[in-house]
Design a protein around this motif. Sequence first.
Motif, PDB file in Angstrom:
ATOM      1  N   VAL A 114       0.846  -1.202   0.000  1.00  0.00           N
ATOM      2  CA  VAL A 114       0.000   0.000   0.000  1.00  0.00           C
ATOM      3  C   VAL A 114       0.876   1.245   0.000  1.00  0.00           C
ATOM      4  O   VAL A 114       0.585   2.228  -0.687  1.00  0.00           O
ATOM      5  CB  VAL A 114      -0.957   0.008   1.221  1.00  0.00           C
ATOM      6  CG1 VAL A 114      -1.723   1.326   1.298  1.00  0.00           C
ATOM      7  CG2 VAL A 114      -1.933  -1.156   1.143  1.00  0.00           C
ATOM      8  N   ASP A 115       1.968   1.204   0.747  1.00  0.00           N
ATOM      9  CA  ASP A 115       2.872   2.353   0.837  1.00  0.00           C
ATOM     10  C   ASP A 115       3.745   2.535  -0.404  1.00  0.00           C
ATOM     11  O   ASP A 115       4.272   3.619  -0.634  1.00  0.00           O
ATOM     12  CB  ASP A 115       3.795   2.214   2.055  1.00  0.00           C
ATOM     13  CG  ASP A 115       3.066   2.431   3.369  1.00  0.00           C
ATOM     14  OD1 ASP A 115       1.964   3.011   3.343  1.00  0.00           O
ATOM     15  OD2 ASP A 115       3.590   2.016   4.410  1.00  0.00           O
ATOM     16  N   SER A 116       3.904   1.471  -1.196  1.00  0.00           N
ATOM     17  CA  SER A 116       4.777   1.522  -2.364  1.00  0.00           C
ATOM     18  C   SER A 116       4.042   2.111  -3.572  1.00  0.00           C
ATOM     19  O   SER A 116       2.873   1.806  -3.804  1.00  0.00           O
ATOM     20  CB  SER A 116       5.266   0.112  -2.707  1.00  0.00           C
ATOM     21  OG  SER A 116       5.920   0.094  -3.961  1.00  0.00           O
ATOM     22  N   SER A 117       4.748   2.918  -4.349  1.00  0.00           N
ATOM     23  CA  SER A 117       4.146   3.517  -5.551  1.00  0.00           C
ATOM     24  C   SER A 117       3.945   2.477  -6.659  1.00  0.00           C
ATOM     25  O   SER A 117       3.275   2.745  -7.649  1.00  0.00           O
ATOM     26  CB  SER A 117       5.043   4.646  -6.070  1.00  0.00           C
ATOM     27  OG  SER A 117       6.332   4.133  -6.394  1.00  0.00           O
ATOM     28  N   GLN A 118       4.485   1.282  -6.493  1.00  0.00           N
ATOM     29  CA  GLN A 118       4.365   0.235  -7.524  1.00  0.00           C
ATOM     30  C   GLN A 118       3.080  -0.574  -7.398  1.00  0.00           C
ATOM     31  O   GLN A 118       2.785  -1.409  -8.251  1.00  0.00           O
ATOM     32  CB  GLN A 118       5.557  -0.719  -7.431  1.00  0.00           C
ATOM     33  CG  GLN A 118       6.893  -0.047  -7.687  1.00  0.00           C
ATOM     34  CD  GLN A 118       8.062  -1.001  -7.432  1.00  0.00           C
ATOM     35  OE1 GLN A 118       7.876  -2.161  -7.097  1.00  0.00           O
ATOM     36  NE2 GLN A 118       9.270  -0.486  -7.572  1.00  0.00           N
ATOM     37  N   PHE A 119       2.310  -0.329  -6.335  1.00  0.00           N
ATOM     38  CA  PHE A 119       1.103  -1.109  -6.073  1.00  0.00           C
ATOM     39  C   PHE A 119      -0.071  -0.174  -5.788  1.00  0.00           C
ATOM     40  O   PHE A 119       0.137   1.023  -5.556  1.00  0.00           O
ATOM     41  CB  PHE A 119       1.329  -2.038  -4.873  1.00  0.00           C
ATOM     42  CG  PHE A 119       2.422  -3.057  -5.084  1.00  0.00           C
ATOM     43  CD1 PHE A 119       2.147  -4.289  -5.665  1.00  0.00           C
ATOM     44  CD2 PHE A 119       3.729  -2.776  -4.709  1.00  0.00           C
ATOM     45  CE1 PHE A 119       3.149  -5.228  -5.864  1.00  0.00           C
ATOM     46  CE2 PHE A 119       4.738  -3.709  -4.903  1.00  0.00           C
ATOM     47  CZ  PHE A 119       4.448  -4.936  -5.488  1.00  0.00           C
ATOM     48  N   GLY A 125      -7.386  -2.573  -2.636  1.00  0.00           N
ATOM     49  CA  GLY A 125      -6.769  -2.507  -3.961  1.00  0.00           C
ATOM     50  C   GLY A 125      -5.602  -3.463  -4.106  1.00  0.00           C
ATOM     51  O   GLY A 125      -5.447  -4.129  -5.144  1.00  0.00           O
ATOM     52  N   VAL A 126      -4.772  -3.552  -3.068  1.00  0.00           N
ATOM     53  CA  VAL A 126      -3.628  -4.476  -3.093  1.00  0.00           C
ATOM     54  C   VAL A 126      -4.114  -5.922  -3.120  1.00  0.00           C
ATOM     55  O   VAL A 126      -3.636  -6.736  -3.914  1.00  0.00           O
ATOM     56  CB  VAL A 126      -2.702  -4.238  -1.874  1.00  0.00           C
ATOM     57  CG1 VAL A 126      -1.736  -5.402  -1.675  1.00  0.00           C
ATOM     58  CG2 VAL A 126      -1.923  -2.943  -2.055  1.00  0.00           C
TER      59      VAL A 126
END
Length: 200
Positions: A114-119, A125-126
Amino acid sequence: MNKTTMKTLMIACVATLSFIGQQINTAQANTEDQTVSSNNELIDENTELTQETKDMLHAPKLSSGLKKEMPEKIEDEQISNQEKDLFARLVEAEAKGESYKGKVAVATVVLNRVDSSQFPNSVTGVIKQVVGGTYAFSPVQNGKINNPASKEAKKAVEEALTRNDRLNNSVYFYNPDIATDTWIRSRTVVKTIGNHVFAK
């Protein structure tokens, strides 16, 4: 102009000036009792203001096109009970048979995503992300996520939300005994907990 008219006119002028002076004094007295902020709000001078409030009152206003950037912290966000239930059911399905620590680690991977811009930027959503035509998490694909979560899985989710240990920002986990994807094995391994390898 006779004396009577002059006298009447002078009395009228003096009365008018006296009235204006009285209004000015009243306005000054009101102003002394109140402090006017930069936002044109009146604050009683007897009100105790915190330093933070004082700083806000004196801070320059942001232009309408700008907004303050606030750091995103999933642990500070309130997620709904429905989303927590989905989260716990994923942890239960992915880490069934693993230790409590292993369950917390799986939940932490979800939050790191959730914290990563790649996901995607939400827990739901994840969990429901589709990659290459299939769900990212096999329990979503095979329906095991529909099974109820154990108390331990629910507790693991609650603990992960406070995340003192973020597993070095791991965003992947897999069981090396059953993983067939060679790509996942190429990721940098951070930790092994039970049957799961955590990687980034």
